[in-house]
Write a protein that holds these residues in place. Structure first.
Motif, PDB file in Angstrom:
ATOM      1  N   ALA A  63     -11.216  29.164  -2.931  1.00  0.00           N
ATOM      2  CA  ALA A  63     -11.736  28.061  -2.115  1.00  0.00           C
ATOM      3  C   ALA A  63     -11.459  28.313  -0.632  1.00  0.00           C
ATOM      4  CB  ALA A  63     -11.129  26.730  -2.556  1.00  0.00           C
ATOM      5  N   VAL A  64     -10.317  28.900  -0.343  1.00  0.00           N
ATOM      6  CA  VAL A  64      -9.945  29.198   1.038  1.00  0.00           C
ATOM      7  C   VAL A  64     -10.408  30.603   1.441  1.00  0.00           C
ATOM      8  CG1 VAL A  64      -8.001  29.389   2.654  1.00  0.00           C
ATOM      9  CG2 VAL A  64      -7.959  27.669   0.842  1.00  0.00           C
ATOM     10  N   TYR A  65     -10.403  31.532   0.488  1.00  0.00           N
ATOM     11  CA  TYR A  65     -10.770  32.926   0.732  1.00  0.00           C
ATOM     12  C   TYR A  65     -11.886  33.315  -0.237  1.00  0.00           C
ATOM     13  CZ  TYR A  65      -6.275  32.769   3.096  1.00  0.00           C
ATOM     14  OH  TYR A  65      -5.240  32.427   3.917  1.00  0.00           O
ATOM     15  N   PRO A  66     -13.137  32.927   0.047  1.00  0.00           N
ATOM     16  CA  PRO A  66     -14.230  33.154  -0.904  1.00  0.00           C
ATOM     17  C   PRO A  66     -14.474  34.629  -1.240  1.00  0.00           C
ATOM     18  CG  PRO A  66     -14.988  31.877   1.001  1.00  0.00           C
ATOM     19  CD  PRO A  66     -13.546  32.199   1.217  1.00  0.00           C
ATOM     20  N   TYR A  67     -14.067  35.540  -0.384  1.00  0.00           N
ATOM     21  CA  TYR A  67     -14.275  36.967  -0.646  1.00  0.00           C
ATOM     22  C   TYR A  67     -13.515  37.440  -1.889  1.00  0.00           C
ATOM     23  CZ  TYR A  67      -9.642  38.254   1.046  1.00  0.00           C
ATOM     24  OH  TYR A  67      -8.295  38.399   1.182  1.00  0.00           O
ATOM     25  N   LEU A  68     -12.502  36.693  -2.322  1.00  0.00           N
ATOM     26  CA  LEU A  68     -11.707  37.104  -3.485  1.00  0.00           C
ATOM     27  C   LEU A  68     -12.553  37.244  -4.747  1.00  0.00           C
ATOM     28  CD1 LEU A  68      -8.400  35.060  -3.030  1.00  0.00           C
ATOM     29  CD2 LEU A  68      -8.725  37.532  -2.738  1.00  0.00           C
ATOM     30  N   ALA A  69     -13.613  36.459  -4.874  1.00  0.00           N
ATOM     31  CA  ALA A  69     -14.482  36.564  -6.059  1.00  0.00           C
ATOM     32  C   ALA A  69     -15.095  37.960  -6.143  1.00  0.00           C
ATOM     33  CB  ALA A  69     -15.566  35.495  -6.020  1.00  0.00           C
ATOM     34  N   GLY A  70     -15.523  38.504  -5.007  1.00  0.00           N
ATOM     35  CA  GLY A  70     -16.075  39.854  -4.982  1.00  0.00           C
ATOM     36  C   GLY A  70     -15.029  40.911  -5.264  1.00  0.00           C
ATOM     37  N   VAL A  71     -13.813  40.694  -4.771  1.00  0.00           N
ATOM     38  CA  VAL A  71     -12.728  41.639  -5.031  1.00  0.00           C
ATOM     39  C   VAL A  71     -12.420  41.661  -6.525  1.00  0.00           C
ATOM     40  CG1 VAL A  71     -10.310  42.209  -4.587  1.00  0.00           C
ATOM     41  CG2 VAL A  71     -11.745  41.394  -2.719  1.00  0.00           C
ATOM     42  N   LEU A  72     -12.394  40.490  -7.147  1.00  0.00           N
ATOM     43  CA  LEU A  72     -12.135  40.419  -8.594  1.00  0.00           C
ATOM     44  C   LEU A  72     -13.182  41.196  -9.385  1.00  0.00           C
ATOM     45  CD1 LEU A  72     -10.949  36.744  -9.008  1.00  0.00           C
ATOM     46  CD2 LEU A  72      -9.672  38.781  -9.673  1.00  0.00           C
ATOM     47  N   GLN A  73     -14.445  41.065  -9.012  1.00  0.00           N
ATOM     48  CA  GLN A  73     -15.501  41.825  -9.696  1.00  0.00           C
ATOM     49  C   GLN A  73     -15.279  43.321  -9.510  1.00  0.00           C
ATOM     50  OE1 GLN A  73     -19.118  40.237  -8.040  1.00  0.00           O
ATOM     51  NE2 GLN A  73     -19.191  38.564  -9.522  1.00  0.00           N
ATOM     52  N   TRP A  74     -14.873  43.715  -8.335  1.00  0.00           N
ATOM     53  CA  TRP A  74     -14.626  45.131  -8.045  1.00  0.00           C
ATOM     54  C   TRP A  74     -13.464  45.657  -8.870  1.00  0.00           C
ATOM     55  CZ3 TRP A  74     -12.521  48.440  -3.737  1.00  0.00           C
ATOM     56  CH2 TRP A  74     -13.405  49.460  -3.409  1.00  0.00           C
ATOM     57  N   VAL A  75     -12.413  44.843  -9.015  1.00  0.00           N
ATOM     58  CA  VAL A  75     -11.263  45.235  -9.826  1.00  0.00           C
ATOM     59  C   VAL A  75     -11.686  45.412 -11.277  1.00  0.00           C
ATOM     60  CG1 VAL A  75      -9.005  44.483 -10.702  1.00  0.00           C
ATOM     61  CG2 VAL A  75      -9.564  44.202  -8.279  1.00  0.00           C
ATOM     62  N   GLU A  76     -12.502  44.504 -11.777  1.00  0.00           N
ATOM     63  CA  GLU A  76     -13.003  44.635 -13.153  1.00  0.00           C
ATOM     64  C   GLU A  76     -13.754  45.952 -13.333  1.00  0.00           C
ATOM     65  OE1 GLU A  76     -15.314  41.083 -13.633  1.00  0.00           O
ATOM     66  OE2 GLU A  76     -13.540  39.829 -13.927  1.00  0.00           O
ATOM     67  N   GLN A  77     -14.574  46.314 -12.351  1.00  0.00           N
ATOM     68  CA  GLN A  77     -15.306  47.586 -12.418  1.00  0.00           C
ATOM     69  C   GLN A  77     -14.338  48.763 -12.408  1.00  0.00           C
ATOM     70  OE1 GLN A  77     -18.061  47.561  -9.154  1.00  0.00           O
ATOM     71  NE2 GLN A  77     -19.134  45.753  -9.909  1.00  0.00           N
ATOM     72  N   ARG A  78     -13.323  48.680 -11.572  1.00  0.00           N
ATOM     73  CA  ARG A  78     -12.353  49.775 -11.490  1.00  0.00           C
ATOM     74  C   ARG A  78     -11.603  49.919 -12.813  1.00  0.00           C
ATOM     75  NH1 ARG A  78     -11.510  54.387  -8.496  1.00  0.00           N
ATOM     76  NH2 ARG A  78      -9.412  55.097  -8.925  1.00  0.00           N
ATOM     77  N   LEU A  79     -11.182  48.817 -13.390  1.00  0.00           N
ATOM     78  CA  LEU A  79     -10.490  48.871 -14.674  1.00  0.00           C
ATOM     79  C   LEU A  79     -11.383  49.499 -15.735  1.00  0.00           C
ATOM     80  CD1 LEU A  79      -8.746  45.392 -14.599  1.00  0.00           C
ATOM     81  CD2 LEU A  79      -7.593  47.616 -14.607  1.00  0.00           C
ATOM     82  N   ALA A  80     -12.656  49.151 -15.730  1.00  0.00           N
ATOM     83  CA  ALA A  80     -13.597  49.708 -16.706  1.00  0.00           C
ATOM     84  C   ALA A  80     -13.784  51.208 -16.512  1.00  0.00           C
ATOM     85  CB  ALA A  80     -14.941  48.990 -16.611  1.00  0.00           C
ATOM     86  N   SER A  81     -13.606  51.689 -15.283  1.00  0.00           N
ATOM     87  CA  SER A  81     -13.786  53.119 -15.002  1.00  0.00           C
ATOM     88  C   SER A  81     -12.657  53.958 -15.573  1.00  0.00           C
ATOM     89  CB  SER A  81     -13.902  53.361 -13.491  1.00  0.00           C
ATOM     90  OG  SER A  81     -12.631  53.310 -12.860  1.00  0.00           O
ATOM     91  N   GLY A  82     -11.488  53.344 -15.805  1.00  0.00           N
ATOM     92  CA  GLY A  82     -10.342  54.090 -16.317  1.00  0.00           C
ATOM     93  C   GLY A  82      -9.668  54.976 -15.283  1.00  0.00           C
ATOM     94  N   ARG A  83     -10.023  54.807 -14.020  1.00  0.00           N
ATOM     95  CA  ARG A  83      -9.431  55.638 -12.961  1.00  0.00           C
ATOM     96  C   ARG A  83      -8.187  54.980 -12.395  1.00  0.00           C
ATOM     97  NH1 ARG A  83     -13.089  58.928  -9.464  1.00  0.00           N
ATOM     98  NH2 ARG A  83     -11.365  60.342  -9.863  1.00  0.00           N
TER      99      ARG A  83
END
Length: 188
Positions: A63-83
């Motif tokens: 709510a205060v830092y809306p960019y966090l939603a995009g960071v969370l999606q990016w983290v999910e992608q990174r976790l899926a990559s296994g790197r």
């Protein structure tokens, strides 16, 4: 040369001792300012190592830092990559959230130096050089838990899980490292 992408949430947060360690290990560092970078345009699986830095923000503060939603999606992608992925403080909280873990206020602030006490699993991990070592700086107001994550450290009360591998090659930590990190896992 290996690549390390570093995601910074606030301008005053930096790599600290990690900068020297990454340089010694042959990484070329590229810094991204999370609030102003469109992470959706970048491939989270591209760098050899992704580092998510900390800051005085909660992983649940969209709510205060809306960019966090995009960071969370990016983290999910990174976790899926296994790197390789390293989360420090807020970065660790974001990894916890991306994995479906709980992140919540502790109810108290924990600020000060304290040693780390490692579990048996921790003493055979990358954290082994830190067992019974010099105190490290703790500056926390939130805690997080990861489903099915092995514990590698027993933090001083009142905080809960602090340092643990999610799975090779992902690590999250919430203490601010001052020394001894240079003796960590070979190949990182």
């Amino acid at each position: 040369m290996k690549s390390a992408w570093v995601v910074r949430h606030l301008a005053f947060e930096g790599l600290g001792v990690f900068a020297e360690v990454l340089e010694q290990r042959g990484y070329r560092v590229r810094m991204f300012e999370a609030p102003v970078t469109d992470l959706a345009e970048l491939d989270a699986g591209e760098p050899d190592l992704l580092v998510l830095l900390g800051g005085p923000i909660g992983a649940f503060d969209e709510a205060v830092y809306p960019y966090l939603a995009g960071v969370l999606q990016w983290v999910e992608q990174r976790l899926a990559s296994g790197r390789k992925l390293l989360g420090v403080c807020l970065g660790a909280q974001l990894i916890a959230r991306a994995m479906g873990g709980q992140v919540r206020p502790m109810g108290v602030k924990e600020i000060g130096y304290a040693p780390l006490t490692l579990t048996a699993a921790g003493r055979t991990s990358v954290l082994a050089p830190l067992h019974a070592s010099i105190p490290v700086l703790h500056w926390h107001g939130d805690q997080f838990e990861i489903p099915r994550a092995p514990r590698t450290s027993r933090p001083p009360p009142p905080a809960r899980i602090r340092l643990s591998p999610l799975a090779t090659p992902c690590w999250r930590c919430s203490s601010i490292w001052k020394q001894t990190l240079g003796r960590s896992r070979p190949g990182w």
